[in-house]
Design an enzyme around this catalytic site. Structure first.
Site, PDB file in Angstrom:
ATOM      1  N   TRP A 340      71.085  38.453  -9.156  1.00 48.47           N
ATOM      2  CA  TRP A 340      69.807  38.645  -8.450  1.00 48.47           C
ATOM      3  C   TRP A 340      69.865  38.100  -7.025  1.00 48.47           C
ATOM      4  CZ3 TRP A 340      65.647  34.604  -7.931  1.00 48.47           C
ATOM      5  CH2 TRP A 340      66.167  33.302  -8.049  1.00 48.47           C
ATOM      6  N   GLU A 467      67.612  26.979 -13.572  1.00 57.23           N
ATOM      7  CA  GLU A 467      68.513  27.013 -14.726  1.00 57.23           C
ATOM      8  C   GLU A 467      68.588  25.691 -15.482  1.00 57.23           C
ATOM      9  OE1 GLU A 467      72.051  28.600 -12.870  1.00 57.23           O
ATOM     10  OE2 GLU A 467      71.406  30.658 -13.320  1.00 57.23           O
ATOM     11  N   GLN A 568      66.892  24.450  -9.110  1.00 55.70           N
ATOM     12  CA  GLN A 568      66.620  25.214  -7.883  1.00 55.70           C
ATOM     13  C   GLN A 568      65.155  25.621  -7.875  1.00 55.70           C
ATOM     14  OE1 GLN A 568      69.265  27.921 -10.140  1.00 55.70           O
ATOM     15  NE2 GLN A 568      68.548  29.419  -8.648  1.00 55.70           N
TER      16      GLN A 568
HETATM   17  O1  IFM Z   1      72.341  33.643  -9.447  1.00 58.13           O
HETATM   18  C1  IFM Z   1      72.714  32.324  -9.241  1.00 58.13           C
HETATM   19  C2  IFM Z   1      71.835  31.434 -10.072  1.00 58.13           C
HETATM   20  O2  IFM Z   1      70.486  31.564  -9.697  1.00 58.13           O
HETATM   21  C3  IFM Z   1      72.246  29.999  -9.905  1.00 58.13           C
HETATM   22  N1  IFM Z   1      73.611  29.839 -10.310  1.00 58.13           N
HETATM   23  C4  IFM Z   1      74.512  30.670  -9.507  1.00 58.13           C
HETATM   24  C5  IFM Z   1      74.165  32.134  -9.598  1.00 58.13           C
HETATM   25  C6  IFM Z   1      75.091  32.961  -8.704  1.00 58.13           C
HETATM   26  O3  IFM Z   1      74.941  32.598  -7.375  1.00 58.13           O
END
Ligand code: IFM
Length: 731
Positions: A340, A467, A568
């Site tokens: 995404w 996450e 995040q």
């Molecule tokens: O898509 C991201 C995710 O939001 C956070 N971990 C890394 C992924 C790839 O950049």
């Protein structure tokens, strides 16, 4: 300071990522073209082709119904850049001599990587200046050109013998091969290598992936007389009597074929000078509509350009249906998968500066729709579910709590469809592709969620952007984005216009009802990240030792999932994407609540807090987050730049500048800006492309100016420092 060039004298694995040349189709990463002259750390010598992947079966300890069965991995290839030199039968290496000077540069105006070395022979004192220039063509994406120039610095006559690899293994293995980088040996990952000679001047090497039907051929041409050696290498002899020695190698990367494509011969026989000239012209055009000129802050100037250049290199020249991998074509991190990141972080730069490239990104998703429909069906659901991570459209993640459950991916794609349309008014795109994406993803949401008697429309058991939290009910980010999509669709179209997608009156009414009754858990202005989030224990990040970050490397997911802690930006991202839906007070309350518990362990985070901070007038914080974003890879802030550049942070740099500092917002009728000039910046100038017109905007402490407008499209209020552009063009 040259603010167009990245340069260095010491090779490192991070530098190799930064100085990778790529064009969206091919990426070439190599600081040690002559392995015999390599001292210091071993750095990656590798090439990538976007869309050249292999499958690996996913082994589950406890497999369950519907789990993806195979992963796709972008195949790391030996970089076709390797050389060996002899001066009058003396090997040009570190046994016979030494490197007395070395320099690396990547010029963002010419798109060329240049590696210069001065080597001195111990026995004779002879000095050679060796220069290697390389580019991956933005004009003809299948083409890489590398030029070797060798100059005799302090002697007049002599012979130079060059052996150049058709592929890298022969030379790389014998000297600089490092078992840590063993995955670059193609023998391990590729089934067979057939060397062919389609014309006397061109040699081909066909590589077949082991577990997929993927095939790639590399066709190679040298512009000087020489001989092919049986193993596919090439050798040529030169004299210095005529001045310096020049040799150009061109390589054509042909995906999906073993035969020389028709266009390849002309491409391969193009001189390096012509390739370089075309590359410079293409980049002049690129920068003409996208350069940001910052006066008074060199770090920001270089950083923002590096980000824009990185985005171009990740998508740039190809015409195919290839997306942007999380690391672009600069490293193996995340297996070359598209996430995404593209729609939310990287696409804005393109839709505001190069809408044709944003359209291409949307077509990548459109072409994934058949897979997305099958995937939704496999979960027993209607509509389409885009994969969380993929190359070819199939879901590639084995850990569903942080992938399949992140159903916001559909709304992220829909968000791009809507923003792209608002900015371009590309009605043909919307009719032919966009609407179908909006309908099928809306269908999916209506089936995934349900109407709860107390709450309204709920999306339970989902994972949002953060996450460190998974499988929750009503992730606010997801619900806001889905609501935005459903509302946009039902406000701008009616059931009859989308009848050919077999949308019934009843289904259409449910789309509207779900938007109207979307559920959000709130406490006054505070919006809960999800239904259970505010009842969890709040983690005091100041008590966690520095060396335990990123937390995911020290804590089991079940620990993190039970705490109020964010990897995040999550809800704040919804506020940044949909600014008109939130009051300043709401942004303030939620920023103050969530920022202290956000670790920013993901490189996707600081940009978003920068934009929110700028909206709130917290400029010191905004600038701090802006610098973290633009320096993600220039300063290796995540500690893993060696595995490739963080393309989402590169996109994040642009949105931080445009949405955050310049206060750019969009709705159906207008683009508005509310620029802020950070301390030290004496002026900044940039361009935006809106509904087919390129507007040039200049911001100084005293004045705002816009050129490019037709008639009275632009209104500037110097007192409130606001610019409003109302596009009058009819399409
Ligand atoms: O898509 C991201 C995710 O939001 C956070 N971990 C890394 C992924 C790839 O950049």
């Amino acid at each position: 300071m040259d603010l167009w060039t990245l340069s260095a004298t010491q090779p490192t694995r991070e530098l190799a990522s930064r100085l990778t040349v790529s064009n969206g189709l091919i990426g070439v990463k190599d600081l040690t073209e002559i392995p015999q002259l390599q001292a210091g750390p071993v750095t990656d010598t590798v090439a990538y082709v976007n869309g050249f992947y292999d499958y690996e079966p996913i082994q589950y300890g406890e497999a369950q119904f519907g789990f993806p069965q195979r992963n796709q991995t972008m195949i790391p290839l030996p970089a076709p850049t390797q050389l060996q030199l002899w001066l009058d039968d003396m090997a040009v290496d570190l046994i016979q001599g030494q490197v007395i000077d070395q320099h690396y540069a990547l010029d963002m105006r010419t798109g060329q990587f240049t590696h210069t070395l001065i080597w001195e022979a111990t026995a004779t004192g002879q000095q050679l200046k060796i220069k290697i220039d390389r580019l991956t063509s933005l004009h003809t994406a299948a083409l890489m050109g590398q030029q070797l120039t060798v100059e005799a610095l302090n002697f007049k006559t002599g012979k130079l013998r060059v052996v150049a690899g058709l592929h890298a293994t022969a030379t790389a293995k014998s000297t600089a091969f490092d078992p840590r980088l063993a995955h670059y040996d193609p023998h391990d990952i590729l089934d067979q290598q057939d060397v062919s000679q389609p014309t006397p001047d061109i040699r081909g090497l066909t590589l077949n992936a082991l577990h997929s039907d993927q095939q790639l051929s590399l066709f190679v041409h040298y512009d000087q007389p020489g001989q092919w050696v049986d193993d596919g290498n090439w050798t040529g002899e030169f004299t210095f009597d005529q001045g310096q020695v020049e040799l150009t190698k061109t390589v054509w990367f042909a995906l999906g074929t073993a035969t020389l494509p028709e266009a390849a011969t002309a491409g391969l026989t193009t001189s390096f000078a012509t390739l370089a000239e075309t590359q410079t012209t293409d980049l002049q055009q690129f920068w003409a509509t996208s350069d940001i000129k910052i006066s008074g802050d060199e770090v920001s100037q270089l950083g923002i350009r590096f980000s824009q250049f990185g985005l171009l290199q990740a998508l740039g020249g190809h015409q195919g249906s290839h997306g942007i991998a999380a690391k672009g074509l600069t490293g193996s991190g995340y297996n070359g998968h598209y996430f995404w990141d593209t729609e939310i972080y990287e696409a804005p730069f393109f839709y505001w500066n190069h809408p044709d490239l944003a359209r291409r990104l949307l077509l990548v998703r459109y072409h994934q729709l058949p897979h997305a429909k099958t995937y939704a069906q496999s979960l027993g659901l209607a509509g389409a579910l885009f994969p969380w991570r993929t190359i070819n459209g199939e879901e590639s993640s084995a850990y569903f709590p942080a992938s399949t459950a992140a159903i916001h991916i559909d709304a992220d794609v829909a968000y791009l469809v809507i923003r792209y349309f608002q900015i371009t008014h590309d009605a043909a795109f919307m009719r032919d592709y966009g609407l179908e994406i909006l309908i099928e993803t809306s269908r999916f949401y209506l089936d995934y969620g349900n109407f709860d008697a107390q709450k309204g429309f709920v999306l339970n058991t989902v994972t949002g952007p953060d996450e460190y939290t998974a499988l929750v009910n009503n992730n606010a980010y997801t619900n806001y984005l889905v609501q935005f999509e459903l509302r946009y669709l039902t406000d701008h179209y009616d059931q009859r216009t989308v009848g050919h997608f077999k949308v019934s009156n009843q289904e259409w009414a449910r789309f509207k009802k779900a938007a109207d009754e979307m559920y959000f858990e709130t406490q006054g202005d505070l919006i809960a990240q999800d239904d259970s989030f505010l009842s969890k224990k709040r983690l005091d990040l100041s008590r966690i030792p520095r060396d335990q970050f990123p937390l995911l490397t020290h804590y089991h997911p079940l620990v993190l999932y039970r705490l109020q802690v964010l990897k995040q930006a999550d809800l704040i991202l919804a506020m940044v994407l949909l600014p008109e839906q939130f009051t300043d007070q709401q942004v303030q309350t939620n920023y103050d609540y969530y920022e202290p518990i956000t670790t920013h362990d993901s490189s996707l985070s600081p940009a978003i807090y920068a934009i929110a901070a700028a909206r709130l007038g917290k400029y010191a914080g905004a600038i701090d987050f802006f610098k973290r974003t633009i320096n993600t890879d220039l300063e290796n802030l995540q500690g893993n730049t060696a595995d490739g550049l963080h393309l989402a942070a590169m996109g994040g740099s642009w949105i931080t500048f445009a949405w955050g500092l310049m206060g750019l917002e969009i709705d159906d009728q207008h683009a508005t800006l509310h620029p802020y000039l950070p301390t030290g910046w004496t002026q900044c100038a940039f361009k935006l492309q809106y509904r087919g017109t390129v507007y040039a905007i200049t911001v100084t402490p005293a004045d705002l100016t816009v050129t490019g407008a037709v008639g009275d499209e632009v209104t500037i209020d110097q007192a409130s420092r606001t610019i409003q552009i109302q596009a009058t063009k009819q399409f």
